[in-house]
Write a protein that holds these residues in place. Structure first.
Motif, short mmCIF file in Angstrom:
data_model
loop_
_atom_site.label_atom_id
_atom_site.label_comp_id
_atom_site.label_asym_id
_atom_site.label_seq_id
_atom_site.Cartn_x
_atom_site.Cartn_y
_atom_site.Cartn_z
N CYS A 113 4.59 -9.11 -2.11
CA CYS A 113 4.03 -8.33 -3.19
C CYS A 113 5.12 -8.13 -4.25
CB CYS A 113 3.52 -6.98 -2.68
SG CYS A 113 4.74 -6.02 -1.79
N VAL A 114 4.69 -8.03 -5.50
CA VAL A 114 5.66 -7.92 -6.59
C VAL A 114 5.44 -6.60 -7.33
CG1 VAL A 114 6.55 -8.97 -8.70
CG2 VAL A 114 5.71 -10.43 -6.85
N PHE A 115 6.43 -5.74 -7.25
CA PHE A 115 6.40 -4.48 -8.00
C PHE A 115 7.22 -4.66 -9.27
CE2 PHE A 115 5.36 -2.88 -3.77
CZ PHE A 115 4.37 -1.95 -4.07
N PHE A 135 12.44 1.04 5.57
CA PHE A 135 12.61 0.46 4.24
C PHE A 135 11.77 1.22 3.20
CE2 PHE A 135 10.89 -2.57 1.05
CZ PHE A 135 12.07 -2.91 0.40
N ILE A 136 10.53 1.50 3.58
CA ILE A 136 9.63 2.23 2.68
C ILE A 136 10.21 3.60 2.35
CG2 ILE A 136 7.35 3.38 2.63
CD1 ILE A 136 6.41 0.81 4.33
N MET A 164 12.92 3.20 -0.16
CA MET A 164 12.38 2.93 -1.50
C MET A 164 11.82 4.22 -2.12
SD MET A 164 12.65 -0.24 -2.64
CE MET A 164 11.32 -0.65 -3.75
N ILE A 165 11.18 5.04 -1.29
CA ILE A 165 10.62 6.30 -1.80
C ILE A 165 11.75 7.27 -2.17
CG2 ILE A 165 9.24 8.34 -1.17
CD1 ILE A 165 7.50 6.40 0.57
N GLU A 166 12.78 7.29 -1.33
CA GLU A 166 13.93 8.15 -1.61
C GLU A 166 14.55 7.76 -2.95
OE1 GLU A 166 17.28 7.66 1.03
OE2 GLU A 166 18.47 9.00 -0.25
N GLN A 170 0.82 -1.21 0.00
CA GLN A 170 0.00 0.00 0.00
C GLN A 170 0.86 1.26 0.00
OE1 GLN A 170 -3.18 -0.81 -0.29
NE2 GLN A 170 -3.58 1.33 -0.76
N LYS A 171 1.90 1.24 0.83
CA LYS A 171 2.75 2.42 0.97
C LYS A 171 3.57 2.73 -0.28
CE LYS A 171 2.87 3.98 5.41
NZ LYS A 171 2.84 5.40 5.79
N LEU A 172 3.96 1.67 -1.02
CA LEU A 172 4.85 1.89 -2.16
C LEU A 172 4.12 2.03 -3.49
CD1 LEU A 172 7.91 -0.42 -1.37
CD2 LEU A 172 7.71 2.06 -1.12
N LYS A 173 2.82 1.74 -3.46
CA LYS A 173 2.02 1.76 -4.68
C LYS A 173 2.10 3.08 -5.46
CE LYS A 173 -2.54 0.59 -4.67
NZ LYS A 173 -3.71 -0.21 -4.17
N PRO A 174 2.14 4.21 -4.78
CA PRO A 174 2.22 5.46 -5.55
C PRO A 174 3.56 5.62 -6.27
CG PRO A 174 1.49 5.88 -3.29
CD PRO A 174 1.96 4.47 -3.34
N TYR A 175 4.57 4.90 -5.87
CA TYR A 175 5.93 5.15 -6.36
C TYR A 175 6.43 4.14 -7.39
CZ TYR A 175 5.60 8.13 -2.29
OH TYR A 175 5.17 9.05 -1.40
N TYR A 176 5.86 2.94 -7.35
CA TYR A 176 6.32 1.88 -8.25
C TYR A 176 5.10 1.20 -8.88
CZ TYR A 176 10.85 2.46 -5.96
OH TYR A 176 12.01 2.98 -5.47
#
Lengths: 440, 480
Positions: free
Chosen positions: B376-378, B433-434, B437-439, B358-364
């Motif tokens: 989960c697989v991005f 970690f999130i 990943m966002i950075e 959920q947290k990384l969905k906007p970025y990847y």
């Protein structure tokens, strides 16, 4: 005892982020009618309760016996430093070094391991470990089939441990392959099968009955016929006995238990496999290779991965993924601590003590040594009575006298396979002799 | 770069002292004697301890770093399991100790095997379990052997094994090693094996269907019951790859879904350490009709006594009883977890994975955007447009102190990044970690080239794998 750190508040926050109201909502993809109503198991217990329960189980096993059992697994001395190093969590809680820049410790250690296994076996290339000695032999048979392409026969010499033979047969029984078993005690030589149709010949040295042979001549004949010659060896013997490389073998395999791994009721140990440069691309399993980084510095990576299942899938040289890395590293630490000289000394102690035991046992009335050749640290004696019954009697005085040979060979009920390591003192060997003397 | 151990050798050093020879020395005869000693070198104990302790510091591991390596379930390994596995009564006993003839010398060792087998049968919903397989792929091999033995005994003519294209590489590799041809079924847009294509490709010559459920995309297959019925209608067996069992512990049992064989990776689900690549353990559970083909020996219980049954006709896949030391750790973990703890494991593993997703969905990019199970697989496809690949992101994570996710797997997702946090990680660790990943996603826009040079904080920068494969060097040589 649970190892999940979540507080109720954190769970609530996380569910809020995800946008569901309870954890069960996350399991909605599983059709409700398939879900289990709950496992029929006891509730979890605390750490001290678990320790108590395991202590109780441990206490039901007799670990304080004087051990003359072998059969491929031996009671060798393990320096304390071996477990101390492999208890570094950086080693034991890491996984396969897929990311080399974050795994140079493991990779360099495995490269050093490969070097030492090449040195021990006298071969040119090694992989980073197999499961155990028996499966390494089966993988070597598969490797011989790959190398020989159109041939589909594997011949197993009478020297090979019958349990390992059964593993090879099991592995090959589902393929278009034929296994020819040269039965122990049949007096038959593998030579009559050298006829241009055999992919590989498998030998063991010392043989499972302890006899040491020089296979140089037969290996040359096998190779002249374009077959692959495989040796299964006991690494501790390699401190004294001619190596597979010195005999000209194409592939050497074996079980590495004797190199720094505890008995542990059969595992975990490690298998090893070494070969010549020519056959390196046919090796199964992980291989570590040396390379350079972008600055030109030395570094290590998993290499020749195009052989492996995660890349080649159905066309891989083997399906092996996890291996026995940490056990192989125990082997590495053990060999490093012993050093070249120490490995020679251990072998000399094993050989000399075994000769002493053999001589003393043969002096007993009605007892004779079965091996007609040279042995290393293990041998078979013939008793005038049933070997299992003799073992039962000596066990009452804390001596595990050996493995009844009938376990491997039908009709050998009065024979006993006895193994001596550097751990056994002259005094202990003398008690073995007098206990067996008293039991027959 | 660290020196090789061999470069530190000094003639005459000793790392171990052995008792003096107390019997007459006897040498091997010349014709059987080794001519040239193995060149291992000579070191003091401290030389060896320091060399390897320093090497260990170059590793990332679960104890030192977050390690969200998808499909590998890198959860925390409880220390108590290490302690008990070293108890003398479990670690110092020979596998050929007598078990019969009134000699009850290893009843506790056999009891542990018997109890852990029963535990796993209950968890997987199978009728019997063997602990012998030494790793997951070894378990797969045994599973396919059981299936092949079953068909052989019935006189079934079977040639094929069906695997989805999202499967682990070990599935097709195993089936092929056991003599089967592979039929691959592609993944549908709902994230698992396409049901229609599966039905089309299913035929009477199919021996087995190998599934991972939830699969490598973290998706639970909604049609599993139907797949099972179709397979069984053709007398094909359904194989459960237990790599992802962590997600469904105590929630649903493979046996109840119609699976005939299951392997369990104890080094994943039951928290035994991964040991830099092994040892693992891959017990196999099976349904009643496959039970007769299980490998020898079996531990049997008569009254309150345990013994070994060697059925000479049955196969052998290893010399003894499996990776016993690993089994001890798994059993200890099983006792501590119990029914409530196992369920908690699955719940927290799935919660953690969905939180990260959920947290990384906007970025990847998220190719299969639905509730996931344990991972989960991005895809880094959005970043690839800026010239940054999944591998660059992985290396950027290393510089930020995180072990990267599994990259480029499953093969069906381009530029895949497969994240499995496991249940033992805290919200704080995942938030860090999130943030990393966002950075990194931000750096892709501002300074993409810097990621091509990552990592810069490790003892080595990126290594030349092509050179390693072309100029093969797999052992140290003094003069090289």
């Amino acid at each position: 005892m649970k190892f999940t750190p979540h507080t109720a508040q954190e769970v609530a926050e996380m569910l809020g982020t995800i946008g569901v109201s309870e954890i069960d909502d996350l399991f909605a993809p599983i059709p409700a009618e398939l879900k289990t109503e709950g496992l029929d198991l006891p509730k979890g217990i605390s750490e001290p309760e678990a320790v108590r329960q395991l202590k109780k189980l441990s206490g039901k096993n007799k670990a304080d016996m004087t051990c003359f059992l072998g059969g491929g697994v031996y009671d060798h001395f393990i320096p304390s430093a071996v477990d101390a190093i492999s208890s570094r969590p950086e080693f034991y809680t890491a996984y396969t070094p897929y990311q080399p820049e974050a795994s140079q410790g493991t990779l360099q250690a495995l490269y050093e391991f490969q070097t030492m296994m090449c040195e021990m076996t006298g071969m040119e290339a090694s992989n980073a470990s197999m499961y155990d000695g028996g499966t390494a032999l089966a993988e070597a048979a598969l490797m011989a089939l790959r190398i020989s392409k159109k041939r589909n026969k594997i011949v197993i010499d009478s020297s090979v441990n019958p349990v390992h033979k059964k593993i090879v047969e099991t592995y090959l029984s589902f393929l278009d392959a034929e296994v020819i078993d040269v039965v122990y005690g049949s007096g038959e030589s593998v030579e009559k099968y050298i006829d241009g149709t055999v992919a590989g010949f498998l030998f063991q040295n010392p043989a499972f009955d302890g006899t040491v042979q020089d296979f140089t001549d037969i290996v040359a004949k096998v190779q002249a016929d374009k077959s692959v010659a495989v040796a299964s060896v006991y690494p501790i013997s390699l401190g004294a006995v001619k190596s597979p490389g010195e005999m000209g073998f194409d592939v050497a395999v074996g079980d590495g238990q004797s190199l720094g791994n505890p008995l542990s009721f059969g595992g975990p140990y490690f298998g090893f496999m070494t070969t010549t440069k020519k056959h390196i691309r046919n090796l199964p399993g992980r291989i570590t290779g040396k390379t350079v980084d972008t600055e030109g510095r030395d570094g290590y990576v998993l290499t020749l991965q195009a052989r492996e299942q995660h890349i080649r899938r159905a066309k891989a040289t083997s399906n092996i993924c996890s291996n026995q890395s940490l056990c192989a590293m125990n082997g590495l630490f053990y060999m490093a601590l012993m050093g070249s000289k120490g490995l020679e000394d251990v072998a000399a102690l094993c050989k000399s003590k075994a000769e002493y035991a053999k001589e003393k046992l043969a002096e007993l009335d009605g007892v004779s040594v079965v091996n007609d050749g040279i042995t290393f640290n293990e041998f078979v004696i013939e008793l005038p009575v049933n070997a299992s019954e003799v073992c039962a009697k000596t066990a009452k005085n804390s001596i595990l006298a050996g493995i009844p040979f009938g376990h491997y060979v039908e009709g050998a009920e009065n024979k006993l396979l006895v193994a001596i390591t550097e751990q056994r003192t002259k005094e202990e060997i003398d008690s073995l002799v007098s206990e067996i003397g008293g039991a027959i | 770069m660290s020196k090789m151990l061999f470069e530190k050798s000094v003639e005459g050093r000793k790392g171990v002292s052995l008792p003096a020879m107390d019997v007459p020395a006897v040498d091997m005869p010349a014709n059987l004697k080794r001519n040239k000693l193995a060149e291992i070198g000579e070191y003091s104990e401290l030389d060896v301890v320091r060399h390897y302790t320093n090497l260990s510091l170059k590793n990332f591991s679960v104890d030192t770093h977050f390690y969200p390596l998808g499909s590998c379930t890198m959860k925390y390994n409880p220390k108590v399991c290490e302690t008990v596995a070293r108890f003398d009564g479990l670690a110092a006993i020979h596998p050929m100790m007598p078990v019969s003839g009134g000699l009850d010398m290893c009843q506790g060792a056999l009891e542990l095997i018997y109890e852990l087998e029963n535990h796993l049968s209950e968890v997987t919903g199978m009728s019997a379990t063997t602990l012998q397989p030494l790793a997951g792929a070894h378990g797969e091999m045994l599973g396919i052997m059981l299936i092949a033995s079953y068909h052989r005994a019935k006189g079934n003519k079977k040639k094929y094994v069906i695997v989805p294209d999202s499967s682990h590489g070990t599935n097709p590799a195993t089936a092929s090693m056991m003599g089967y041809e592979i039929i691959t079924v592609k993944t549908a847009d709902y994230g698992d094996m396409d049901l229609d294509e599966f039905k089309e490709k299913m035929n009477d010559e199919v021996a087995a269907v190998m599934m991972t459920n939830p699969n490598t995309l973290g998706v639970f297959n909604p049609y599993i019951k139907e797949i099972s019925e179709v397979a069984h209608a053709h007398d094909a067996m359904l194989y459960y790859d237990g790599a992802n069992l962590n997600a469904i512990l105590g929630k649903v049992r493979p046996g109840d879904l119609g699976f005939d064989v299951v392997h369990v990776n104890l080094h994943k689900t039951y928290a035994t350490p991964h040991g830099s690549g092994g040892p693992g353990a891959g017990p196999v559970g099976c349904s009643a009709k496959l039970e007769p083909f299980l490998p020898q020996p079996r531990v049997v219980k008569t009254g309150d006594k345990f013994s070994l049954n060697y059925d000479k006709e049955n196969p052998r896949i290893t010399s003894y009883f499996g990776n016993y030391g690993v089994l001890v750790k798994a059993y200890t973990y099983a006792l501590m977890m119990g029914s409530d703890g196992l369920k908690d494991v699955a719940e927290k593993a799935v919660l953690n994975a969905n939180y990260i997703m959920q947290k990384l969905k906007p970025y990847y990019d998220l190719p299969y955007d639905k509730t996931c199970m344990h991972e989960c697989v991005f895809s880094a496809s959005r970043q690839v447009e800026k010239g940054v690949h999944a591998l660059d992101i992985a290396k950027g994570l290393i510089d930020r102190g995180f072990h990267p996710p599994t990259v480029y797997f499953p093969l069906i997702v381009p530029e895949a990044m497969m994240i499995e946090p496991t249940e033992t990680e805290s919200k704080q660790t995942m938030d860090e970690f999130i943030d990393a990943m966002i950075e990194i996603a931000g750096i892709v826009d501002t300074d993409p080239d810097s990621l091509h040079h990552a990592p810069v904080t490790r003892p080595v920068t990126r290594l030349d794998e092509t050179q390693a494969a072309r100029q093969v060097n797999v052992r140290y040589q003094k003069d090289a």
